[in-house]
Write a protein that holds these residues in place. Structure first.
Motif, short mmCIF file in Angstrom:
data_model
loop_
_atom_site.label_atom_id
_atom_site.label_comp_id
_atom_site.label_asym_id
_atom_site.label_seq_id
_atom_site.Cartn_x
_atom_site.Cartn_y
_atom_site.Cartn_z
N LEU A 70 2.82 7.10 4.34
CA LEU A 70 2.47 6.68 5.69
C LEU A 70 3.46 5.62 6.13
N LEU A 71 4.25 5.93 7.14
CA LEU A 71 5.26 5.00 7.63
C LEU A 71 4.61 3.98 8.56
N THR A 72 4.88 2.70 8.29
CA THR A 72 4.26 1.63 9.07
C THR A 72 5.10 0.36 8.98
N ARG A 73 5.04 -0.43 10.04
CA ARG A 73 5.71 -1.74 10.04
C ARG A 73 4.76 -2.83 9.56
N ARG A 74 3.55 -2.46 9.23
CA ARG A 74 2.52 -3.44 8.85
C ARG A 74 2.62 -3.93 7.41
N VAL A 75 3.55 -3.37 6.65
CA VAL A 75 3.74 -3.82 5.27
C VAL A 75 5.19 -4.25 5.08
N GLN A 76 5.42 -5.03 4.06
CA GLN A 76 6.78 -5.38 3.66
C GLN A 76 7.16 -4.46 2.51
N ARG A 77 7.98 -3.54 2.65
CA ARG A 77 8.46 -2.64 1.62
C ARG A 77 7.52 -1.45 1.40
N VAL A 78 6.95 -1.32 0.17
CA VAL A 78 6.13 -0.16 -0.20
C VAL A 78 4.91 -0.65 -0.97
N VAL A 79 3.72 -0.24 -0.54
CA VAL A 79 2.49 -0.59 -1.25
C VAL A 79 1.55 0.61 -1.25
N VAL A 80 0.70 0.66 -2.27
CA VAL A 80 -0.34 1.69 -2.31
C VAL A 80 -1.45 1.26 -1.36
N ASP A 81 -1.96 2.19 -0.58
CA ASP A 81 -3.04 1.91 0.37
C ASP A 81 -4.30 1.50 -0.40
N ALA A 82 -4.87 0.38 -0.03
CA ALA A 82 -6.08 -0.12 -0.70
C ALA A 82 -7.26 0.82 -0.51
N ASP A 83 -7.27 1.60 0.56
CA ASP A 83 -8.39 2.50 0.85
C ASP A 83 -8.23 3.90 0.27
N ASN A 84 -7.01 4.26 -0.14
CA ASN A 84 -6.78 5.61 -0.67
C ASN A 84 -5.58 5.56 -1.62
N PRO A 85 -5.81 5.71 -2.92
CA PRO A 85 -4.71 5.64 -3.89
C PRO A 85 -3.72 6.79 -3.78
N ASN A 86 -4.02 7.83 -2.99
CA ASN A 86 -3.08 8.93 -2.77
C ASN A 86 -2.06 8.60 -1.69
N VAL A 87 -2.20 7.46 -1.03
CA VAL A 87 -1.35 7.10 0.10
C VAL A 87 -0.48 5.90 -0.24
N VAL A 88 0.81 6.04 0.02
CA VAL A 88 1.76 4.94 -0.10
C VAL A 88 2.16 4.52 1.31
N LEU A 89 2.03 3.23 1.61
CA LEU A 89 2.46 2.68 2.89
C LEU A 89 3.91 2.26 2.75
N TRP A 90 4.76 2.74 3.65
CA TRP A 90 6.20 2.50 3.54
C TRP A 90 6.75 1.95 4.84
N ASN A 91 7.47 0.84 4.74
CA ASN A 91 8.19 0.27 5.86
C ASN A 91 9.67 0.63 5.68
N PRO A 92 10.17 1.61 6.42
CA PRO A 92 11.56 2.03 6.24
C PRO A 92 12.59 0.97 6.62
N ALA A 93 12.18 -0.08 7.33
CA ALA A 93 13.11 -1.15 7.69
C ALA A 93 13.39 -2.07 6.50
N THR A 94 12.52 -2.04 5.49
CA THR A 94 12.67 -2.98 4.38
C THR A 94 12.75 -2.32 3.01
N ALA A 95 12.57 -1.00 2.94
CA ALA A 95 12.61 -0.31 1.64
C ALA A 95 13.22 1.08 1.84
N SER A 96 13.81 1.60 0.80
CA SER A 96 14.45 2.91 0.88
C SER A 96 13.42 4.03 0.73
N PHE A 97 13.81 5.21 1.21
CA PHE A 97 12.97 6.38 1.01
C PHE A 97 12.77 6.64 -0.48
N ASP A 98 13.84 6.50 -1.26
CA ASP A 98 13.73 6.75 -2.69
C ASP A 98 12.68 5.85 -3.34
N GLU A 99 12.60 4.60 -2.90
CA GLU A 99 11.60 3.68 -3.42
C GLU A 99 10.19 4.16 -3.06
#
Length: 186
Positions: A70-99
């Motif tokens: 899930l692409l979002t500016r609400r996180v810094q880098r990449v984190v697992v969503d606290a509400d769903n462990p199947n979802v990774v929150l990714w900020n493409p401005a601060t982390a790479s797609f590979d990460e």
């Protein structure tokens, strides 16, 4: 797991003007075509993971169970969503797609990109292996475009060309609904 880069596929249905949503971001009823919805659901069922922006969603059964970026500016880098462990929150401005892909924990496979506008554009720069563009015979004149800049005489096909993509195939999902497969030049 080796976490190799996945095959990246995009999926969108657009109006005559190249719009994917109404100006308020809602999905237009005139773009709800049963043959396209079946194609879309079957394609997502085969994907290893889904990528979408915060304001777009694939919908349908099994949505919560799918691996997702899930692409979002609400996180810094990449984190697992606290509400769903199947979802990774990714900020493409601060982390790479590979990460983000590595954090998702999926070993290669296919990533299905389902929108919205900015997400589709980001993956143009990362490189689609295929983009499936369904053309509806409907008008959404003042909506949200599939890619930034589409509309006012600029087509999605022109944008693909700017990114070195070519039309590989066109087939009919039903007698009135073509889906085009675009991909990089060989």
């Amino acid at each position: 797991m080796t976490n190799r880069r996945p095959r990246i596929e995009g999926y969108a249905i657009v109006s005559h003007e190249g719009m994917i949503a109404l100006s308020d971001g809602s999905f237009p009823k005139q773009l709800e075509i049963p043959a396209d919805q079946a194609f879309y659901r079957q394609s997502l069922a085969r994907a290893s993971a889904i990528a979408n922006g915060r304001h777009s969603a694939e919908g349908g059964p099994g949505q919560k169970d799918r691996k997702r970026i899930l692409l979002t500016r609400r996180v810094q880098r990449v984190v697992v969503d606290a509400d769903n462990p199947n979802v990774v929150l990714w900020n493409p401005a601060t982390a790479s797609f590979d990460e983000a892909w590595q954090r998702l924990g999926v070993d290669d496979g296919t990533l299905a990109v389902v929108g919205g506008t900015d997400v589709f554009a980001l993956f143009l720069t990362l490189g689609y292996d295929a983009f499936f563009l369904t053309r509806a015979a409907a008008s959404v004149p003042h909506g949200r475009p599939v890619f930034p800049g589409v509309g006012n005489g600029v087509t999605p096909e022109e944008v693909f060309g700017r990114y070195g993509m070519v039309l590989r195939n066109t087939r009919l999902l039903d007698p009135l609904t073509p889906v085009q497969e675009w991909g990089p030049k060989a």
